[in-house]
Design an enzyme around this catalytic site. Structure first.
Site, PDB file in Angstrom:
ATOM      1  N   GLY A  62      22.310  54.030 -10.812  1.00 24.22           N
ATOM      2  CA  GLY A  62      22.633  52.861 -10.111  1.00 24.22           C
ATOM      3  C   GLY A  62      21.330  52.283  -9.186  1.00 24.22           C
ATOM      4  O   GLY A  62      21.334  52.166  -8.072  1.00 24.22           O
TER       5      GLY A  62
ATOM      6  N   THR B 240      19.405  47.808  -7.912  1.00 20.67           N
ATOM      7  CA  THR B 240      19.568  46.846  -6.534  1.00 20.67           C
ATOM      8  C   THR B 240      20.092  47.616  -5.452  1.00 20.67           C
ATOM      9  O   THR B 240      20.467  48.877  -5.698  1.00 20.67           O
ATOM     10  CB  THR B 240      20.831  45.874  -6.798  1.00 20.67           C
ATOM     11  OG1 THR B 240      21.831  46.416  -7.353  1.00 20.67           O
ATOM     12  CG2 THR B 240      20.520  44.614  -8.085  1.00 20.67           C
TER      13      THR B 240
ATOM     14  N   TYR C 193      21.198  49.877  -2.305  1.00 20.82           N
ATOM     15  CA  TYR C 193      20.421  51.196  -1.990  1.00 20.82           C
ATOM     16  C   TYR C 193      20.020  52.210  -3.062  1.00 20.82           C
ATOM     17  O   TYR C 193      19.158  53.012  -2.941  1.00 20.82           O
ATOM     18  CB  TYR C 193      21.683  51.854  -1.186  1.00 20.82           C
ATOM     19  CG  TYR C 193      22.065  51.618   0.150  1.00 20.82           C
ATOM     20  CD1 TYR C 193      21.059  51.919   0.972  1.00 20.82           C
ATOM     21  CD2 TYR C 193      23.070  51.014   0.475  1.00 20.82           C
ATOM     22  CE1 TYR C 193      21.283  51.591   2.452  1.00 20.82           C
ATOM     23  CE2 TYR C 193      23.386  50.762   1.849  1.00 20.82           C
ATOM     24  CZ  TYR C 193      22.602  51.126   2.631  1.00 20.82           C
ATOM     25  OH  TYR C 193      22.630  50.996   4.150  1.00 20.82           O
TER      26      TYR C 193
ATOM     27  N   PHE D  16      23.381  49.053 -14.984  1.00 21.86           N
ATOM     28  CA  PHE D  16      23.979  48.005 -15.653  1.00 21.86           C
ATOM     29  C   PHE D  16      23.529  46.428 -15.544  1.00 21.86           C
ATOM     30  O   PHE D  16      24.092  46.041 -14.734  1.00 21.86           O
ATOM     31  CB  PHE D  16      25.586  48.322 -15.496  1.00 21.86           C
ATOM     32  CG  PHE D  16      26.413  48.121 -16.639  1.00 21.86           C
ATOM     33  CD1 PHE D  16      25.830  48.397 -18.133  1.00 21.86           C
ATOM     34  CD2 PHE D  16      27.509  47.441 -16.391  1.00 21.86           C
ATOM     35  CE1 PHE D  16      26.786  47.936 -19.020  1.00 21.86           C
ATOM     36  CE2 PHE D  16      28.436  47.364 -17.927  1.00 21.86           C
ATOM     37  CZ  PHE D  16      28.006  47.582 -18.863  1.00 21.86           C
ATOM     38  N   GLU D  17      22.803  46.203 -16.135  1.00 21.35           N
ATOM     39  CA  GLU D  17      22.124  44.798 -15.811  1.00 21.35           C
ATOM     40  C   GLU D  17      22.170  43.956 -17.265  1.00 21.35           C
ATOM     41  O   GLU D  17      22.116  44.415 -18.271  1.00 21.35           O
ATOM     42  CB  GLU D  17      20.695  44.946 -15.322  1.00 21.35           C
ATOM     43  CG  GLU D  17      20.589  45.748 -13.998  1.00 21.35           C
ATOM     44  CD  GLU D  17      21.440  44.977 -12.865  1.00 21.35           C
ATOM     45  OE1 GLU D  17      21.789  43.782 -13.036  1.00 21.35           O
ATOM     46  OE2 GLU D  17      21.488  45.697 -11.876  1.00 21.35           O
TER      47      GLU D  17
ATOM     48  N   ALA E 280      26.672  54.018 -16.828  1.00 22.30           N
ATOM     49  CA  ALA E 280      26.582  55.197 -16.538  1.00 22.30           C
ATOM     50  C   ALA E 280      27.801  56.157 -16.873  1.00 22.30           C
ATOM     51  O   ALA E 280      27.634  57.288 -16.757  1.00 22.30           O
ATOM     52  CB  ALA E 280      26.660  55.245 -14.842  1.00 22.30           C
TER      53      ALA E 280
ATOM     54  N   LEU F  46      26.089  54.171  -7.297  1.00 22.84           N
ATOM     55  CA  LEU F  46      27.008  53.273  -8.240  1.00 22.84           C
ATOM     56  C   LEU F  46      27.683  52.516  -7.394  1.00 22.84           C
ATOM     57  O   LEU F  46      28.392  53.155  -6.771  1.00 22.84           O
ATOM     58  CB  LEU F  46      27.720  53.741  -9.390  1.00 22.84           C
ATOM     59  CG  LEU F  46      26.827  54.398 -10.791  1.00 22.84           C
ATOM     60  CD1 LEU F  46      28.297  54.665 -11.659  1.00 22.84           C
ATOM     61  CD2 LEU F  46      26.159  53.498 -11.245  1.00 22.84           C
TER      62      LEU F  46
ATOM     63  N   TYR G  13      38.455  49.212   4.777  1.00 16.24           N
ATOM     64  CA  TYR G  13      37.449  50.373   4.318  1.00 16.24           C
ATOM     65  C   TYR G  13      37.834  51.441   4.198  1.00 16.24           C
ATOM     66  O   TYR G  13      38.408  52.113   3.121  1.00 16.24           O
ATOM     67  CB  TYR G  13      36.160  49.758   5.023  1.00 16.24           C
ATOM     68  CG  TYR G  13      34.861  50.201   3.766  1.00 16.24           C
ATOM     69  CD1 TYR G  13      34.157  49.485   2.964  1.00 16.24           C
ATOM     70  CD2 TYR G  13      34.853  51.965   3.751  1.00 16.24           C
ATOM     71  CE1 TYR G  13      33.541  50.029   2.066  1.00 16.24           C
ATOM     72  CE2 TYR G  13      33.802  52.193   2.775  1.00 16.24           C
ATOM     73  CZ  TYR G  13      33.140  51.389   2.046  1.00 16.24           C
ATOM     74  OH  TYR G  13      32.247  51.968   0.978  1.00 16.24           O
TER      75      TYR G  13
ATOM     76  N   LYS H  34      36.042  57.344  -1.396  1.00 16.63           N
ATOM     77  CA  LYS H  34      34.770  57.809  -0.702  1.00 16.63           C
ATOM     78  C   LYS H  34      35.340  59.183  -0.125  1.00 16.63           C
ATOM     79  O   LYS H  34      34.525  60.208  -0.182  1.00 16.63           O
ATOM     80  CB  LYS H  34      34.485  57.001   0.587  1.00 16.63           C
ATOM     81  CG  LYS H  34      33.800  55.710   0.100  1.00 16.63           C
ATOM     82  CD  LYS H  34      32.707  55.888  -0.846  1.00 16.63           C
ATOM     83  CE  LYS H  34      31.691  54.672  -1.055  1.00 16.63           C
ATOM     84  NZ  LYS H  34      30.794  54.739  -2.126  1.00 16.63           N
TER      85      LYS H  34
END
Ligand code: NAD
Length: 396
Positions: free
Chosen positions: A48, A51, A53, A74-75, A112, A139, A235, A244
């Site tokens: 990842g 972009t 972080y 992944f771009e 990924a 990611l 969140y 998370k």
């Protein structure tokens, strides 16, 4: 091609190759000005890495401890008629700057979550890099196709309780409105954990371990967020928060495995809320970030991804003693979570409306950072000049 921003909701569908390069260079200059990170890593894999972080986590080791880096993302490449995605151009600029300094810098563009991505990365590490001493897993993805079953899992941003009603900033209109976020089904919670939890991080670490490409003392880190109570329903206590939590469970397992086998370690680092492509898609968060920026800038505490990750490496990951919280997490959100900052944010949150938005929040700063993610609004870039949309990372 002359490239202008075309914003559609929380995404900009164009990006500027030279602007992205300037953005990357600014981050490199920052890291160099901060000086070397003693004992920093030398052979780094960032999952990842294009972009936000993850990009900062590639720039910091390269330019503060001379690390060779392999980046995966992944771009979309640009074509003659259409610009590529910002991460594509960021990587082009990063690779050029790193190789100009004699550093190894290769990149892989792919999924990924797939077996192929892991096999391709391992091949490059084996043949061209040597054992990896830092794996960053950064990611942010809306979906994951399970490589064994082919099942397509989608993550959702919902609560795990009842309806959550709060203020939200419509970033298109620059207006505050009320938003209601409904609860997820158990299946949606499970799917979000599948996508954004720790499963794939563990698959990566197991694959690297089995291939014998991890170095003695290897560290691995993945990123999380906690934030203030006002965002918890969407969140920390929401679907993403459940993912998370899973990341933390996996981290504990990885940590003991790496300690036993490599004298290594694994961490979850809790980072600051920042404008990135991923965070701009989360309801309520853009308004919180706009108020937070105002307060942190006023106190001289504002940081972007690069400042956060530079501090993470210099003062946490590669310091003599790594300070951890009661749940064994690294906290680099310490300035965001300071009592005085959070008290000021909470006060503004209660009274903010369309009438005082400009006084209580830094929406202008939010917008500037959002455009910057795509290479726009950067000093010194000539946006009237022709730019090459087919600019590409040299290694791909
Ligand atoms: P981002 O959108 O800027 O970056 C996501 C990266 O993942 C990109 O490099 C992208 O190409 C890559 N990616 C996405 N799907 C992929 C796939 N299938 N295969 C390969 N690469 C893929 O996001 P970010 O905000 O930098 O988030 C990175 C991590 O940091 C996430 O875990 C996020 O939860 C965490 N985090 C973010 C914030 C924040 O405020 N932005 C705060 C704390 C923690």
């Amino acid at each position: 091609m002359i490239v202008k921003p075309k914003i559609r909701g929380f995404i900009c569908i164009t990006s500027h190759p030279d602007g992205c390069a300037a953005n990357v260079q600014e981050q490199i200059d920052y890291v160099k000005a901060k000086g070397p990170v003693e004992g920093g890593p030398k052979n780094v894999l960032v999952i990842g890495s294009s972009t936000g972080y993850g990009l900062a986590s590639r720039i910091v080791p390269a330019f503060s401890s001379g690390a060779n880096t392999l980046g995966l993302f992944f771009e979309k490449p640009g074509t003659e008629k259409r610009t590529g995605t910002a991460g594509w151009y960021n990587t082009a600029a990063f690779e050029k700057a790193a190789t100009a300094e004699g550093l190894f810098a290769k990149s892989l563009n792919g999924d990924a979550f797939s077996h192929d991505a892991k096999a391709n990365a391992i091949e490059i590490i084996k043949n061209e890099m040597g054992p990896i001493d830092l794996v960053v897993y950064s990611l942010a993805s809306p979906r994951r196709i399970d490589p064994d079953t082919g099942e397509d899992y989608r993550s959702v941003l919902k609560t795990t309780g009842g309806d959550y009603v709060n203020k939200n900033l419509n970033t298109d209109k620059g207006e505050i409105e009320e938003v209601t976020i409904g609860p997820a089904t158990q299946e949606e919670i499970d799917n979000t954990i599948k996508v954004m939890g720790g499963a794939d991080w563990e698959l990566w670490m197991n694959a690297l371990d089995e291939a014998g490409v991890l170095a003695e003392g290897v560290k691995s880190v993945s990123y999380s967020y906690i934030g203030p109570e006002l965002t918890w329903p969407i969140y920390t206590d929401g679907t993403i928060g459940m993912a998370k939590k899973d990341l933390e469970v996996v981290c504990e397992r990885l940590d003991s495995k790496l300690r036993n086998k490599y004298n290594g370690s694994a961490y979850v680092s809790v980072n600051k809320a920042l404008v990135t492509q991923a965070s701009s898609a989360i309801p309520v968060v853009p308004l919180y970030i706009s108020i937070l920026y105002k307060e942190m800038k006023a106190k001289g505490l504002h940081e972007g991804c690069i400042e956060q990750i530079q501090r993470l490496f210099a003062e946490r990951l590669y310091s003599d003693e790594i300070p951890l919280d009661e749940s064994s997490r690294i906290r680099i959100d310490d300035w965001e979570m300071r009592d005085d900052i959070q008290a000021a944010v909470a006060k503004s949150w209660d009274t903010i409306s369309n009438d005082n938005l400009a006084d209580l929040a830094d929406f202008e700063g939010y917008q500037q950072e959002f455009l910057k993610l795509f290479g726009f609004g950067i000093d010194g870039v000539d946006y009237e000049a022709d730019t090459d949309p087919e600019t590409a990372p040299p290694s791909i």
